[in-house]
Design an enzyme around this catalytic site. Structure first.
Site, PDB file in Angstrom:
ATOM      1  N   ASP A 179     -10.586   9.843  -4.479  1.00 28.86           N
ATOM      2  CA  ASP A 179      -9.835   8.740  -5.068  1.00 28.86           C
ATOM      3  C   ASP A 179      -9.268   7.860  -3.957  1.00 28.86           C
ATOM      4  O   ASP A 179      -9.167   8.267  -2.804  1.00 28.86           O
ATOM      5  CB  ASP A 179      -8.691   9.276  -5.936  1.00 28.86           C
ATOM      6  N   SER A 180      -8.874   6.658  -4.333  1.00 33.51           N
ATOM      7  CA  SER A 180      -8.266   5.736  -3.378  1.00 33.51           C
ATOM      8  C   SER A 180      -6.867   6.192  -2.960  1.00 33.51           C
ATOM      9  O   SER A 180      -6.316   5.658  -2.005  1.00 33.51           O
ATOM     10  CB  SER A 180      -8.186   4.340  -4.002  1.00 33.51           C
ATOM     11  N   CYS A 233     -11.846   7.604  -9.059  1.00 34.83           N
ATOM     12  CA  CYS A 233     -11.375   6.218  -9.007  1.00 34.83           C
ATOM     13  C   CYS A 233     -12.362   5.278  -9.707  1.00 34.83           C
ATOM     14  O   CYS A 233     -13.560   5.269  -9.392  1.00 34.83           O
ATOM     15  CB  CYS A 233     -11.231   5.835  -7.532  1.00 34.83           C
ATOM     16  N   GLU A 291       3.302   2.694  -9.085  1.00 30.88           N
ATOM     17  CA  GLU A 291       3.589   3.172  -7.727  1.00 30.88           C
ATOM     18  C   GLU A 291       5.019   2.856  -7.278  1.00 30.88           C
ATOM     19  O   GLU A 291       5.490   3.404  -6.294  1.00 30.88           O
ATOM     20  CB  GLU A 291       2.552   2.634  -6.735  1.00 30.88           C
ATOM     21  N   CYS A 329      -8.598   2.900 -15.371  1.00 34.75           N
ATOM     22  CA  CYS A 329      -7.915   3.001 -14.082  1.00 34.75           C
ATOM     23  C   CYS A 329      -7.107   4.299 -14.068  1.00 34.75           C
ATOM     24  O   CYS A 329      -6.477   4.646 -15.076  1.00 34.75           O
ATOM     25  CB  CYS A 329      -6.984   1.809 -13.880  1.00 34.75           C
ATOM     26  N   HIS A 353      -4.319   5.120 -12.897  1.00 33.38           N
ATOM     27  CA  HIS A 353      -2.863   5.046 -13.097  1.00 33.38           C
ATOM     28  C   HIS A 353      -2.437   4.776 -14.538  1.00 33.38           C
ATOM     29  O   HIS A 353      -1.285   4.997 -14.891  1.00 33.38           O
ATOM     30  CB  HIS A 353      -2.270   3.929 -12.237  1.00 33.38           C
TER      31      HIS A 353
HETATM   32  N1  I24 Z   1       2.941   7.240  -8.528  1.00 31.82           N
HETATM   33  C1  I24 Z   1       1.869   6.855  -7.853  1.00 31.82           C
HETATM   34  N2  I24 Z   1       1.881   6.407  -6.585  1.00 31.82           N
HETATM   35  C2  I24 Z   1       3.050   6.364  -5.919  1.00 31.82           C
HETATM   36  C3  I24 Z   1       4.093   7.181  -7.872  1.00 31.82           C
HETATM   37  C4  I24 Z   1       4.219   6.759  -6.556  1.00 31.82           C
HETATM   38  N3  I24 Z   1       5.524   6.822  -6.194  1.00 31.82           N
HETATM   39  C5  I24 Z   1       6.191   7.285  -7.269  1.00 31.82           C
HETATM   40  N4  I24 Z   1       5.338   7.519  -8.286  1.00 31.82           N
HETATM   41  N5  I24 Z   1       3.083   5.942  -4.641  1.00 31.82           N
HETATM   42  O1  I24 Z   1       0.654   6.916  -8.458  1.00 31.82           O
HETATM   43  C6  I24 Z   1       1.902   5.476  -3.993  1.00 31.82           C
HETATM   44  C7  I24 Z   1       2.083   5.237  -2.547  1.00 31.82           C
HETATM   45  N6  I24 Z   1       2.319   6.457  -1.795  1.00 31.82           N
HETATM   46  C8  I24 Z   1       1.408   7.564  -2.150  1.00 31.82           C
HETATM   47  C9  I24 Z   1       1.600   8.771  -1.269  1.00 31.82           C
HETATM   48  O2  I24 Z   1       1.523   8.432   0.095  1.00 31.82           O
HETATM   49  C10 I24 Z   1       2.331   7.341   0.488  1.00 31.82           C
HETATM   50  C11 I24 Z   1       2.192   6.145  -0.375  1.00 31.82           C
HETATM   51  C12 I24 Z   1       0.519   7.559  -9.725  1.00 31.82           C
HETATM   52  C13 I24 Z   1       0.398   9.020  -9.569  1.00 31.82           C
HETATM   53  C14 I24 Z   1      -0.205   9.663 -10.764  1.00 31.82           C
HETATM   54  C15 I24 Z   1      -0.354  11.137 -10.621  1.00 31.82           C
HETATM   55  C16 I24 Z   1       5.669   7.982  -9.614  1.00 31.82           C
HETATM   56  C17 I24 Z   1       5.195   9.420  -9.866  1.00 31.82           C
HETATM   57  C18 I24 Z   1       5.715  10.487  -9.141  1.00 31.82           C
HETATM   58  C19 I24 Z   1       5.298  11.799  -9.396  1.00 31.82           C
HETATM   59  C20 I24 Z   1       4.337  12.025 -10.374  1.00 31.82           C
HETATM   60  C21 I24 Z   1       3.811  10.962 -11.087  1.00 31.82           C
HETATM   61  C22 I24 Z   1       4.246   9.673 -10.818  1.00 31.82           C
HETATM   62  F1  I24 Z   1       6.620  10.261  -8.197  1.00 31.82           F
HETATM   63  F2  I24 Z   1       3.754   8.650 -11.487  1.00 31.82           F
HETATM   64  N1  DGL Z   2      -7.754   4.493  -8.345  1.00 34.07           N
HETATM   65  C1  DGL Z   2      -7.885   3.093  -8.689  1.00 34.07           C
HETATM   66  C2  DGL Z   2      -8.752   2.940  -9.947  1.00 34.07           C
HETATM   67  O1  DGL Z   2      -8.867   3.830 -10.758  1.00 34.07           O
HETATM   68  C3  DGL Z   2      -6.542   2.430  -8.885  1.00 34.07           C
HETATM   69  C4  DGL Z   2      -5.737   2.267  -7.625  1.00 34.07           C
HETATM   70  C5  DGL Z   2      -6.370   1.335  -6.616  1.00 34.07           C
HETATM   71  O2  DGL Z   2      -6.457   0.115  -6.847  1.00 34.07           O
HETATM   72  O3  DGL Z   2      -6.822   1.847  -5.603  1.00 34.07           O
HETATM   73  O4  DGL Z   2      -9.341   1.905 -10.135  1.00 34.07           O
END
Ligand code: I24
Ligand code: DGL
Length: 280
Positions: free
Chosen positions: A10-11, A73, A152, A184, A186
């Protein structure tokens, strides 16, 4: 004998929605997950770049001797799946075909909506997959570039999220679709909001979950399924970004307290060559 793992790529961390479903449905299997958090998001990137990044992750997993590859992804599936399938010996499965198949099974009026990143929607891969199977179905697609940043930034339940989802789906809502594909990784986190905006009569399809349903069938077809043994299964996670941030999100999402996460740099990924024996 050690189990041969299934690779998931995944990305970033979004593919953990697919991983959760995979661990639930396939408890005897071992999984290696790699998330390219350092180069996330893929959604806004040009197709050629996404394809190259997806190959980087794929070579890494192949080097770990996986028996099957799941592209969790949607954006990576849209950009790279046909080529990966053409080149590689092991079965490769993306999220677009299973999501499309489920939508066709579900629709009554033949009006299907698809939402995803810019890259996924621009590729038209969902439309093509649906039309190929059912010519008369109408497909309405909409890129929702604001959804990933919303999740995120931990705002998927907020008033802002409600506003963004309402505005992003306004045009699609007018099309009276009866089925909507969440194309997607997310979007399942926004499901209650999306359902609320679209109305209860619209069935939402989770492409990731549908994909795992099909993996189970494929494992049996290729005679690759693990039997229940005393041999423990492995769950290993790799990230190109911060190990601690990955650990926090993954352990909370997967409800695992001991989780093995290793860092792998993008440079390392680029240094791995595709083994001739992995080609068809
Ligand atoms: N959910 C996602 N990405 C994040 C996040 C999140 N921060 C809080 N939550 N950050 O994606 C992305 C950037 N980060 C990633 C790790 O390395 C550094 C940069 C959705 C995840 C789906 C499983 C909210 C959150 C959480 C825990 C579980 C689920 C969730 F904190 F949505
Ligand atoms: N994982 C990507 C997708 O399902 C979403 C996050 C991204 O843009 O990298 O398209």
């Amino acid at each position: 004998m050690k189990k041969q793992a299934i690779g998931l790529l995944d990305s970033g961390v979004g593919g953990l929605t697919v991983m959760k479903e995979a661990m639930k449905q396939l408890p005897n299997e071992s999984f290696y997950y790699i998330g390219d958090t350092a180069r996330c998001p893929y959604g806004p990137r040009p197709e050629e770049q996404v394809k190259a990044f997806t190959w980087d992750l794929t070579r890494f997993l192949l080097d770990k001797n996986i028996k099957m590859l799941i592209i969790a992804c949607n954006t990576a599936t849209a950009a790279a799946l046909p080529e990966l399938k053409r080149v590689l010996k092991i079965p490769v499965i993306g999220v677009i075909l299973p999501g499309s198949r489920a939508a066709i099974k579900t629709t009554h009026q033949g009006r299907i909506g698809v939402i995803g990143t810019e890259g996924t929607i621009r590729s038209e891969e969902y439309r093509k997959a649906i039309k190929k199977k059912q010519q008369q179905t109408e497909v309405f697609s909409q890129a929702c570039p604001k959804f990933v940043p919303l999740v995120e930034s931990n705002q998927f339940n907020s008033a802002i999220a409600k506003k963004v989802v309402t505005e992003s789906l306004r045009d699609l809502k007018r099309q009276k679709v009866d089925t909507l594909v969440m194309g997607c990784t997310h979007y399942p986190l926004l499901k209650p909001l999306i359902q609320n905006v679209m109305g209860e009569q619209v069935t939402l399809i989770d492409s990731g979950a549908e994909t795992v349903n099909e993996v189970s069938v494929l494992l049996d077809y290729y005679d690759l399924a693990e039997e229940k043994t005393d041999q423990p299964n492995e769950r290993k996670f790799y990230t190109t970004g911060s190990v601690n941030m990955f650990k926090d999100i993954a352990s909370s999402w997967l409800k695992m307290n001991e989780i093995e996460v290793e860092h792998v740099s993008v440079e390392e990924l680029k240094g791995i060559e595709l083994n001739e024996s992995d080609r068809k």
